[in-house]
Design a protein around this motif. Structure first.
Motif, PDB file in Angstrom:
ATOM      1  N   ILE A 175       7.488   0.170  -2.851  1.00 58.54           N
ATOM      2  CA  ILE A 175       7.712  -1.170  -2.444  1.00 58.54           C
ATOM      3  C   ILE A 175       8.170  -1.363  -1.081  1.00 58.54           C
ATOM      4  O   ILE A 175       7.668  -2.069  -0.478  1.00 58.54           O
ATOM      5  CB  ILE A 175       8.735  -2.037  -3.580  1.00 58.54           C
ATOM      6  N   ALA A 176       8.790  -0.119  -0.740  1.00 55.59           N
ATOM      7  CA  ALA A 176       9.477  -0.009   0.711  1.00 55.59           C
ATOM      8  C   ALA A 176       8.170   0.118   1.718  1.00 55.59           C
ATOM      9  O   ALA A 176       8.031  -0.640   2.607  1.00 55.59           O
ATOM     10  CB  ALA A 176      10.363   1.038   0.871  1.00 55.59           C
ATOM     11  N   ASP A 177       7.233   0.934   1.216  1.00 53.51           N
ATOM     12  CA  ASP A 177       6.168   1.386   2.345  1.00 53.51           C
ATOM     13  C   ASP A 177       5.063  -0.122   2.210  1.00 53.51           C
ATOM     14  O   ASP A 177       4.719  -0.271   3.494  1.00 53.51           O
ATOM     15  CB  ASP A 177       5.135   2.461   1.637  1.00 53.51           C
ATOM     16  N   ASN A 178       4.908  -0.582   1.117  1.00 55.98           N
ATOM     17  CA  ASN A 178       3.854  -1.765   1.220  1.00 55.98           C
ATOM     18  C   ASN A 178       4.388  -2.996   1.739  1.00 55.98           C
ATOM     19  O   ASN A 178       3.850  -3.561   2.441  1.00 55.98           O
ATOM     20  CB  ASN A 178       3.636  -1.957  -0.377  1.00 55.98           C
ATOM     21  N   ALA A 179       5.939  -3.253   1.737  1.00 55.32           N
ATOM     22  CA  ALA A 179       6.354  -4.324   2.373  1.00 55.32           C
ATOM     23  C   ALA A 179       6.345  -4.010   3.813  1.00 55.32           C
ATOM     24  O   ALA A 179       6.172  -4.836   4.507  1.00 55.32           O
ATOM     25  CB  ALA A 179       7.896  -4.544   1.828  1.00 55.32           C
ATOM     26  N   ALA A 180       6.328  -2.925   4.304  1.00 56.76           N
ATOM     27  CA  ALA A 180       6.393  -2.580   5.846  1.00 56.76           C
ATOM     28  C   ALA A 180       5.029  -2.869   6.330  1.00 56.76           C
ATOM     29  O   ALA A 180       4.604  -3.368   7.169  1.00 56.76           O
ATOM     30  CB  ALA A 180       6.810  -0.989   5.938  1.00 56.76           C
ATOM     31  N   GLY A 181       4.067  -2.317   5.434  1.00 55.82           N
ATOM     32  CA  GLY A 181       2.572  -2.378   5.642  1.00 55.82           C
ATOM     33  C   GLY A 181       2.302  -3.750   5.874  1.00 55.82           C
ATOM     34  O   GLY A 181       1.558  -4.043   6.959  1.00 55.82           O
ATOM     35  N   TYR A 182       2.479  -4.710   5.230  1.00 50.03           N
ATOM     36  CA  TYR A 182       2.033  -6.119   5.232  1.00 50.03           C
ATOM     37  C   TYR A 182       2.998  -6.893   6.393  1.00 50.03           C
ATOM     38  O   TYR A 182       2.390  -7.979   6.539  1.00 50.03           O
ATOM     39  CB  TYR A 182       2.017  -6.671   3.784  1.00 50.03           C
ATOM     40  N   ALA A 183       4.315  -6.508   6.544  1.00 49.26           N
ATOM     41  CA  ALA A 183       5.054  -7.144   7.625  1.00 49.26           C
ATOM     42  C   ALA A 183       4.212  -6.783   8.943  1.00 49.26           C
ATOM     43  O   ALA A 183       4.031  -7.527   9.772  1.00 49.26           O
ATOM     44  CB  ALA A 183       6.615  -6.602   7.553  1.00 49.26           C
ATOM     45  N   GLY A 184       3.800  -5.641   8.890  1.00 54.25           N
ATOM     46  CA  GLY A 184       3.066  -5.113  10.131  1.00 54.25           C
ATOM     47  C   GLY A 184       1.530  -5.706  10.258  1.00 54.25           C
ATOM     48  O   GLY A 184       1.356  -6.425  11.300  1.00 54.25           O
ATOM     49  N   PHE A 185       0.980  -5.847   8.974  1.00 54.61           N
ATOM     50  CA  PHE A 185      -0.339  -6.544   9.084  1.00 54.61           C
ATOM     51  C   PHE A 185      -0.164  -7.986   9.399  1.00 54.61           C
ATOM     52  O   PHE A 185      -1.615  -8.295  10.077  1.00 54.61           O
ATOM     53  CB  PHE A 185      -1.199  -6.188   7.639  1.00 54.61           C
ATOM     54  N   SER A 186       0.758  -8.535   9.067  1.00 53.12           N
ATOM     55  CA  SER A 186       0.769  -9.866   9.346  1.00 53.12           C
ATOM     56  C   SER A 186       0.616 -10.217  10.946  1.00 53.12           C
ATOM     57  O   SER A 186       0.419 -11.337  11.327  1.00 53.12           O
ATOM     58  CB  SER A 186       2.120 -10.658   8.942  1.00 53.12           C
ATOM     59  N   LEU A 187       0.916  -9.360  11.892  1.00 50.59           N
ATOM     60  CA  LEU A 187       0.945  -9.274  13.200  1.00 50.59           C
ATOM     61  C   LEU A 187      -0.315  -8.905  13.820  1.00 50.59           C
ATOM     62  O   LEU A 187      -0.543  -8.946  15.006  1.00 50.59           O
ATOM     63  CB  LEU A 187       1.945  -8.803  13.936  1.00 50.59           C
ATOM     64  N   MET A 188      -1.556  -8.359  13.001  1.00 53.74           N
ATOM     65  CA  MET A 188      -2.544  -7.642  13.650  1.00 53.74           C
ATOM     66  C   MET A 188      -3.668  -8.703  13.693  1.00 53.74           C
ATOM     67  O   MET A 188      -3.827  -9.737  13.203  1.00 53.74           O
ATOM     68  CB  MET A 188      -2.846  -6.579  12.604  1.00 53.74           C
ATOM     69  N   GLU A 189      -4.638  -8.155  14.362  1.00 51.37           N
ATOM     70  CA  GLU A 189      -5.876  -8.955  14.755  1.00 51.37           C
ATOM     71  C   GLU A 189      -6.740  -9.161  13.771  1.00 51.37           C
ATOM     72  O   GLU A 189      -6.837  -8.466  12.755  1.00 51.37           O
ATOM     73  CB  GLU A 189      -6.733  -8.306  15.960  1.00 51.37           C
ATOM     74  N   GLU A 190      -7.716 -10.084  13.760  1.00 47.65           N
ATOM     75  CA  GLU A 190      -8.607 -10.632  12.788  1.00 47.65           C
ATOM     76  C   GLU A 190      -9.252  -9.474  12.169  1.00 47.65           C
ATOM     77  O   GLU A 190      -9.425  -9.531  10.962  1.00 47.65           O
ATOM     78  CB  GLU A 190      -9.564 -11.616  13.446  1.00 47.65           C
ATOM     79  N   ASN A 191      -9.735  -8.604  12.953  1.00 51.07           N
ATOM     80  CA  ASN A 191     -10.729  -7.516  12.275  1.00 51.07           C
ATOM     81  C   ASN A 191      -9.971  -6.261  12.450  1.00 51.07           C
ATOM     82  O   ASN A 191     -10.720  -5.212  12.317  1.00 51.07           O
ATOM     83  CB  ASN A 191     -12.089  -7.483  13.243  1.00 51.07           C
ATOM     84  N   SER A 192      -8.626  -6.170  12.211  1.00 50.29           N
ATOM     85  CA  SER A 192      -8.044  -4.873  12.319  1.00 50.29           C
ATOM     86  C   SER A 192      -7.580  -4.668  10.795  1.00 50.29           C
ATOM     87  O   SER A 192      -7.454  -5.550  10.130  1.00 50.29           O
ATOM     88  CB  SER A 192      -6.891  -5.070  12.874  1.00 50.29           C
ATOM     89  N   SER A 193      -7.623  -3.181  10.539  1.00 48.40           N
ATOM     90  CA  SER A 193      -7.132  -2.889   9.147  1.00 48.40           C
ATOM     91  C   SER A 193      -5.726  -2.152   9.812  1.00 48.40           C
ATOM     92  O   SER A 193      -5.538  -1.942  11.011  1.00 48.40           O
ATOM     93  CB  SER A 193      -7.965  -2.351   8.360  1.00 48.40           C
TER      94      SER A 193
END
Lengths: 149, 149, 149, 149
Positions: D64-82
């Protein structure tokens, strides 16, 4: 979070321990503020503290983060306890390019044996603070082992 | 693990970068060995490098672990690359009570952008080595950014 | 490193604790090997254990690294002790793309209160092992607190 | 800190990625909130998610800690980024003894390549939240690599 110190003279205890560290003198580190569960340390820029691009060396940035955590934790410990860093993890976030390094640390949890802290290191350039590093530390309280030689 | 360096003069590149760091001079750190994916650094005891019990300060132990990792990684990077530590995690395992600190680091993975290293720091007392600290680091290669001022 | 177990039936103690964890059953984790200061765990691929690209989820990779460390440490503890993970740090090195995950952990230092381990996680694809993740953990021994409900 | 998302439909992008992870389904994890640079995930208690004392397993707490971090970060990334987790460090602070696990993560720094997050995991017992774990993560943005199979 709000913490209650277990000794009335926690400030004096922290100050004495801080200035017993000769390495703090070598790098001109200053203890700026100590509250229950909080510590701030500052290190002014000096060319002897730099890496290959003339910025503060990562070793200095680690030192300020670790020491701020240690004394934030130590502020909550018992009269006759000493403290050791068990481990820490540090992210270097921006280059240490500036005239002053500020380390601030807050206790997250003060357990019976272990204390967890988070520290932030800021680099000040032309008077403006910027996040330079962030760390998370585990400290251990050694009871009945006063912090003296 | 066995690694192939991408430049013929990786040793010279590492040495020049190491001795451009003025903080290494301040603490008398010496680059002892550099091989592809490996680095060893030593720091002799000096009273100015100590914490409150006259042992090597955790900041010095962090510095040697981080720097050994950085140069183990740098040994594998391209001619015109520079390197930055992204983050590291360090466990302090025994007190730095001795006459010499040795930091050794090995690359675990040398990726296109990121490199992962593990370092061990040994404290030498009366000629005997003892594990003092262990760390795990993430480094980033900055291509086309030569490691100069 | 070579360690001496403090109980004769350390294997049985580890096995019983491992299989009391219902989460191990949910993800079909198997305890493969336990020696003094060493543990190996395996988890076969299953679509329910995956992230968005159908590879082993980082949560599963963390679980195997942490659990291998915990039982490597537990193998060295006293009869009536239980163990808790204080903290760990994990680098994800290659995608968990394969048919089997193997976690192996070795104790670096078994102290009176704290134990430090390093784990490596390998992903097996077409029968070939590849380094998938590496971690470093701190564990605490809780004496006179048997590992039961 | 306040962050500007680089895509208008960052929420949809995060939701789709989250629910493509079959492991989230297995453990009944729910995406509760997503804002630019912030994510909250919850996991209700279930006996299959437990360690040997019937509390939430450390592997679930890490997830849960890792996934929350991943999606907090993913929310700021570009359209075509993973996005990939490079590494994280987690302190387990109190036992996962309760009816619900809540993971919340905030971005500390959103760089061009790397993003740094801090997460806190809370355990809810009889409706009261208690700090259960705290982590610090490094994420990497893979540009022009859409987050699909």
């Amino acid at each position: 979070m709000k913490f209650e110190p277990k000794t009335t003279d926690f400030k004096k205890k922290v100050e004495q321990s801080f200035y017993r560290q000769k390495f703090m003198e070598l790098i001109s580190a200053k203890l700026i503020d100590i509250k229950p569960g909080f510590c701030e340390i500052q290190i002014p820029y000096d060319p002897t503290l730099t890496q290959q691009h003339d910025f503060f060396h990562a070793g200095i940035i680690s030192t300020i983060a670790d020491n701020a955590a240690g004394y934030a934790g130590f502020s909550l410990m018992e009269e006759n306890s000493s403290i050791l860093t068990v481990e820490f993890k540090l992210n270097l976030i921006s280059p240490g390019d500036g005239e002053l390094l500020i380390g601030r640390s807050n206790v997250l949890k003060n357990g019976r044996t272990l204390t967890i802290c988070r520290s932030e290191v800021f680099i000040v350039k032309n008077g403006e603070e910027k996040l330079c590093a962030a760390s998370q530390s585990t400290l251990i309280e050694l009871k009945n082992k006063p912090d003296e030689k």
